[in-house]
Write an enzyme that holds these catalytic residues in place. Structure first.
Site, PDB file in Angstrom:
ATOM      1  N   GLY A  38       1.292  -1.608   0.438  1.00  0.00           N
ATOM      2  CA  GLY A  38       0.009   0.461   0.087  1.00  0.00           C
ATOM      3  C   GLY A  38       0.666   1.454   0.174  1.00  0.00           C
ATOM      4  CG  ASP A  39       0.555   3.882   2.288  1.00  0.00           C
ATOM      5  OD1 ASP A  39      -0.636   4.082   1.565  1.00  0.00           O
ATOM      6  OD2 ASP A  39       0.366   3.743   3.307  1.00  0.00           O
ATOM      7  N   GLY A  66      -5.886   5.960   2.312  1.00  0.00           N
ATOM      8  CA  GLY A  66      -5.750   6.783   1.624  1.00  0.00           C
ATOM      9  C   GLY A  66      -4.960   7.023   0.686  1.00  0.00           C
ATOM     10  CB  THR A 155      -7.077   1.882   9.273  1.00  0.00           C
ATOM     11  OG1 THR A 155      -8.066   1.479   8.933  1.00  0.00           O
ATOM     12  CG2 THR A 155      -5.617   1.362   8.251  1.00  0.00           C
ATOM     13  CD  GLN A 250      -6.275  -1.518   1.137  1.00  0.00           C
ATOM     14  OE1 GLN A 250      -7.728  -2.202   0.683  1.00  0.00           O
ATOM     15  NE2 GLN A 250      -7.477   0.288   1.407  1.00  0.00           N
ATOM     16  N   PRO A 330       3.822   6.678  11.951  1.00  0.00           N
ATOM     17  CG  PRO A 330       6.051   6.176  13.382  1.00  0.00           C
ATOM     18  CD  PRO A 330       3.899   6.707  13.043  1.00  0.00           C
ATOM     19  CB  THR A 440      10.409  12.572 -10.409  1.00  0.00           C
ATOM     20  OG1 THR A 440      10.431  13.393 -11.191  1.00  0.00           O
ATOM     21  CG2 THR A 440      11.347  11.173 -11.732  1.00  0.00           C
TER      22      THR A 440
HETATM   23  P1  GDP Z   1      -1.555   5.751  -2.397  1.00  0.00           P
HETATM   24  O1  GDP Z   1      -2.011   5.126  -1.636  1.00  0.00           O
HETATM   25  O2  GDP Z   1      -0.858   4.663  -2.935  1.00  0.00           O
HETATM   26  O3  GDP Z   1      -2.195   6.567  -3.052  1.00  0.00           O
HETATM   27  O4  GDP Z   1      -0.711   6.315  -1.795  1.00  0.00           O
HETATM   28  P2  GDP Z   1      -0.696   7.692  -0.583  1.00  0.00           P
HETATM   29  O5  GDP Z   1      -0.633   8.693  -0.828  1.00  0.00           O
HETATM   30  O6  GDP Z   1      -1.078   7.266   0.630  1.00  0.00           O
HETATM   31  O7  GDP Z   1       1.512   8.003  -0.324  1.00  0.00           O
HETATM   32  C1  GDP Z   1       2.137   8.094  -1.459  1.00  0.00           C
HETATM   33  C2  GDP Z   1       3.270   9.207  -0.854  1.00  0.00           C
HETATM   34  O8  GDP Z   1       3.860  10.075  -1.483  1.00  0.00           O
HETATM   35  C3  GDP Z   1       1.576  10.721  -1.092  1.00  0.00           C
HETATM   36  O9  GDP Z   1       1.841  11.531  -0.233  1.00  0.00           O
HETATM   37  C4  GDP Z   1       2.469  11.583  -2.599  1.00  0.00           C
HETATM   38  O10 GDP Z   1       1.935  12.909  -1.887  1.00  0.00           O
HETATM   39  C5  GDP Z   1       3.925  11.470  -2.143  1.00  0.00           C
HETATM   40  N1  GDP Z   1       4.064  10.885  -3.809  1.00  0.00           N
HETATM   41  C6  GDP Z   1       3.443  10.337  -5.433  1.00  0.00           C
HETATM   42  N2  GDP Z   1       4.822  10.064  -6.268  1.00  0.00           N
HETATM   43  C7  GDP Z   1       5.875  10.662  -5.435  1.00  0.00           C
HETATM   44  C8  GDP Z   1       7.319  10.690  -5.632  1.00  0.00           C
HETATM   45  O11 GDP Z   1       7.401  10.575  -7.390  1.00  0.00           O
HETATM   46  N3  GDP Z   1       7.762  11.637  -4.512  1.00  0.00           N
HETATM   47  C9  GDP Z   1       7.784  11.950  -3.848  1.00  0.00           C
HETATM   48  N4  GDP Z   1       8.805  13.053  -3.390  1.00  0.00           N
HETATM   49  N5  GDP Z   1       6.312  11.741  -3.638  1.00  0.00           N
HETATM   50  C10 GDP Z   1       5.269  11.216  -4.324  1.00  0.00           C
HETATM   51  P1  IMO Z   2      -3.590   2.701   0.665  1.00  0.00           P
HETATM   52  O1  IMO Z   2      -5.145   2.491  -0.360  1.00  0.00           O
HETATM   53  C1  IMO Z   2      -1.306   1.034   3.678  1.00  0.00           C
HETATM   54  C2  IMO Z   2      -3.100  -2.136   6.943  1.00  0.00           C
HETATM   55  C3  IMO Z   2      -2.854  -1.544   7.801  1.00  0.00           C
HETATM   56  C4  IMO Z   2      -3.292  -2.161   9.305  1.00  0.00           C
HETATM   57  C5  IMO Z   2      -3.680  -3.949   8.182  1.00  0.00           C
HETATM   58  C6  IMO Z   2      -5.268  -3.643   8.056  1.00  0.00           C
HETATM   59  O2  IMO Z   2      -4.109   4.539   1.152  1.00  0.00           O
HETATM   60  O3  IMO Z   2      -2.683   2.387  -0.284  1.00  0.00           O
HETATM   61  P2  IMO Z   2      -6.980  -2.329   7.791  1.00  0.00           P
HETATM   62  O4  IMO Z   2      -7.907  -1.611   8.120  1.00  0.00           O
HETATM   63  O5  IMO Z   2      -7.341  -2.436   5.951  1.00  0.00           O
HETATM   64  O6  IMO Z   2      -7.668  -3.659   8.676  1.00  0.00           O
HETATM   65  O7  IMO Z   2      -6.287  -2.686   8.662  1.00  0.00           O
HETATM   66  O8  IMO Z   2      -4.363  -3.531   6.053  1.00  0.00           O
HETATM   67  N1  IMO Z   2      -3.514  -0.594   5.431  1.00  0.00           N
HETATM   68  C7  IMO Z   2      -2.900  -0.263   4.434  1.00  0.00           C
HETATM   69  N2  IMO Z   2      -1.829   0.017   4.524  1.00  0.00           N
HETATM   70  N3  IMO Z   2      -1.903   1.471   2.628  1.00  0.00           N
HETATM   71  C8  IMO Z   2      -3.162   1.315   2.733  1.00  0.00           C
HETATM   72  O9  IMO Z   2      -4.530   2.252   1.871  1.00  0.00           O
HETATM   73  C9  IMO Z   2      -3.842   0.797   3.542  1.00  0.00           C
HETATM   74  N4  IMO Z   2      -4.745  -0.078   4.281  1.00  0.00           N
HETATM   75  C10 IMO Z   2      -4.916  -0.520   5.414  1.00  0.00           C
HETATM   76  O10 IMO Z   2      -2.001  -0.055   8.171  1.00  0.00           O
HETATM   77  O11 IMO Z   2      -1.541  -3.490   8.730  1.00  0.00           O
HETATM   78 MG    MG Z   3      -1.861   5.798   0.983  1.00  0.00          MG
END
Ligand code: GDP
Ligand code: IMO
Ligand code: MG
Length: 460
Positions: A38-39, A66, A155, A250, A330, A440
């Site tokens: 995820g993220d 998120g 979460t 995720q 974190p 980037t």
């Molecule tokens: P998602 O859940 O997969 O949509 O990812 P999140 O939004 O939770 O986390 C990705 C974070 O990295 C966000 O704060 C984005 O604004 C940031 N981000 C995405 N691509 C880049 C990149 O290429 N460089 C940097 N520095 N930040 C990025």
């Molecule tokens: P996006 O879409 C990162 C993680 C939680 C926990 C596990 C189970 O932003 O990538 P839950 O509340 O789903 O039952 O938690 O999954 N988790 C994520 N980690 N990005 C997410 O979503 C996540 N959604 C859930 O931290 O370990």
């Molecule tokens: Mg996210």
């Protein structure tokens, strides 16, 4: 020929666009999903390329997601609503595979509309999606806190208990919520059963069920105009020659079946989930794109073979601003994991990879990349199924030279430092998947699409 399916006029690798058997309509429907925990930056990528599609559809998860999108100075965090909503005129679909907390959804709609984003006219909510209640959050709080139970580090949004009810066939769906008489009876009977169970377990606390029910009846009226049969809508749109981007939440390693069970979320985050979670058949989908960071992060508990504990993890967290978009926790940080990516590429059949956050590695002299696993000195080829075994994996690293210069904001592949290109080529060679797009920076224009790539072909 049995049934109605797409006819590929040429081998798929040569010509990716299928021609629909019924209407001779060209299809270009693509899944974008997370290939790690995820993220990975899915939100930025979906928002950027949503411009080239007619519809963006989320297929699983809930407001545990998120997805962050920066447009100039403005920051948006999408939780339930597809990131495509930020593109004027595009349709956004919340598929049947999601669990919806109506309070969270309405608050997200209000925040977006207050920021000038039209939502209600473009958002379509599946009548078959499941409804999440405060009781689900309470159940989760109790089970996560119970002595002797493995804490997943969720979460705390009630996602797991809501999916539990879905699978146990006692869930309440959006269509039920909209049928007031039926909803009242269904809610009362389900809650009666929950109260009996909670009392038997000694975890019951007083809760005003009637007030919650009435609150949900009011939510129903607000969402009613956006609710429809989204599977019918998507399939008709595809027949009409419209294009659909499926947005995963995720990541594959959090997938209920293929992730590091039980340290996973409760839905199908991988490519298969796009079909079950929207009602669009695999024969209507032409490509799968995996989003991966240039390194790797994880939030919550569970095994993480390449986690960096030596201060490098802190450096990555600081440079990458790696704090949860939903909970602010974190994120645990570590190095790119080739065997993990090969595993998720296999599960999803990635056509191409998007490597995000390359700029975060700008200041590292050398970059360790995990190229294999061992347990007790023996090579491990396949991802083990159990947490106990994954925890035993020793990551085997190769160090790739860093480029020690800024890649931030670069939007042309040729302008990348040669060692950054070597890093990308290393990832491609070892994972066996093309890197068709590189990010980037967080903004839309801080992105490279590689000319002639399969990515470019699919994204249009
Ligand atoms: P998602 O859940 O997969 O949509 O990812 P999140 O939004 O939770 O986390 C990705 C974070 O990295 C966000 O704060 C984005 O604004 C940031 N981000 C995405 N691509 C880049 C990149 O290429 N460089 C940097 N520095 N930040 C990025
Ligand atoms: P996006 O879409 C990162 C993680 C939680 C926990 C596990 C189970 O932003 O990538 P839950 O509340 O789903 O039952 O938690 O999954 N988790 C994520 N980690 N990005 C997410 O979503 C996540 N959604 C859930 O931290 O370990
Ligand atoms: Mg996210």
């Amino acid at each position: 020929m049995g049934g109605v399916g797409p006819v590929f006029l040429f081998p798929r690798s040569d010509v990716p666009i299928a021609v629909d058997w019924i209407g001779l309509v060209k299809m270009r429907n693509v899944i974008i999903l997370g290939s790690q925990w995820g993220d990975e930056g899915k939100g930025k990528i979906v928002d950027l390329f949503a411009e080239r599609f007619d519809i963006v559809a989320r297929y699983q998860g809930g407001h545990n997601a998120g997805h962050t999108v920066f447009i100039g100075e403005k920051k948006f965090v999408l939780k339930l609503i597809p990131s495509g909503i930020l593109r004027p005129g595009k349709k956004a679909v919340i598929g049947n595979g999601l669990v919806i907390d109506p309070a969270a959804l309405l608050s997200e709609i209000d925040t977006l509309q207050a920021a000038g984003v039209p939502v209600t006219s473009n958002l379509f909510i599946s009548n078959r999606a499941h409804v999440l209640f405060p009781e689900h959050r309470m159940m989760e709080k109790m089970s996560e806190g119970r002595e002797g139970r493995i804490s997943i580090g969720t979460t705390s949004r009630g996602i797991g208990p809501c999916y539990e009810d879905k699978i146990a066939r006692r869930g309440i769906r959006v269509a039920d919520l909209l049928n007031t008489e039926f909803f009242r009876a269904q809610y009362d009977s389900i809650m009666e059963e929950k109260v009996v169970i909670a009392k038997a377990l000694g975890i019951y606390s007083e809760i005003d069920l009637r007030a919650i029910r009435e609150e949900y009846e009011a939510f129903a009226e607000r969402i009613r105009p956006m609710v429809c049969d989204t599977a019918a809508l998507l399939n008709q749109a595809i027949r009409d020659g419209k294009t659909v981007m499926f947005e995963g939440a995720q990541g594959t390693m959090l997938d209920i079946d293929h992730g590091t069970y039980p340290f996973v979320t409760s839905s199908s985050a991988s490519a298969g989930g796009a079909c079950t979670g929207t009602g669009v058949a695999p024969t209507r989908i032409q490509g799968v794109l995996g989003v991966s960071k240039a390194y790797i992060t994880r939030v919550g508990g569970g095994p993480f073979p390449t986690e960096a504990f030596d201060g490098a993890g802190d450096r990555i967290r600081e440079r990458g601003k790696e704090f949860g978009a939903v909970t602010g926790r974190p994120r645990r940080c570590g190095w790119f994991d080739v065997p993990l990516l090969r595993y998720t590429a296999n599960i999803n059949g990635f056509d191409s990879l998007v490597i995000t956050k390359l700029d975060v590695l700008d200041e590292f002299d050398t970059i360790p990349v995990c190229v294999g696993y061992k347990i007790n000195g023996k090579d491990v080829v396949d991802m083990p199924p159990t947490v106990a075994e994954i925890e035993k994996l020793e990551a085997v690293y190769e160090c790739v030279p860093g480029w020690s210069s800024s890649t931030f904001g670069i939007s042309k592949y040729d302008e990348l430092p040669s060692k950054a290109k070597d890093y990308i080529a290393f990832l491609e060679n070892r994972t066996g998947v093309e890197v068709g797009c590189v990010s980037t920076g967080p903004e839309r224009n801080q992105t490279i699409v590689r000319a002639g790539s399969r990515f470019e072909e699919l994204i249009g």
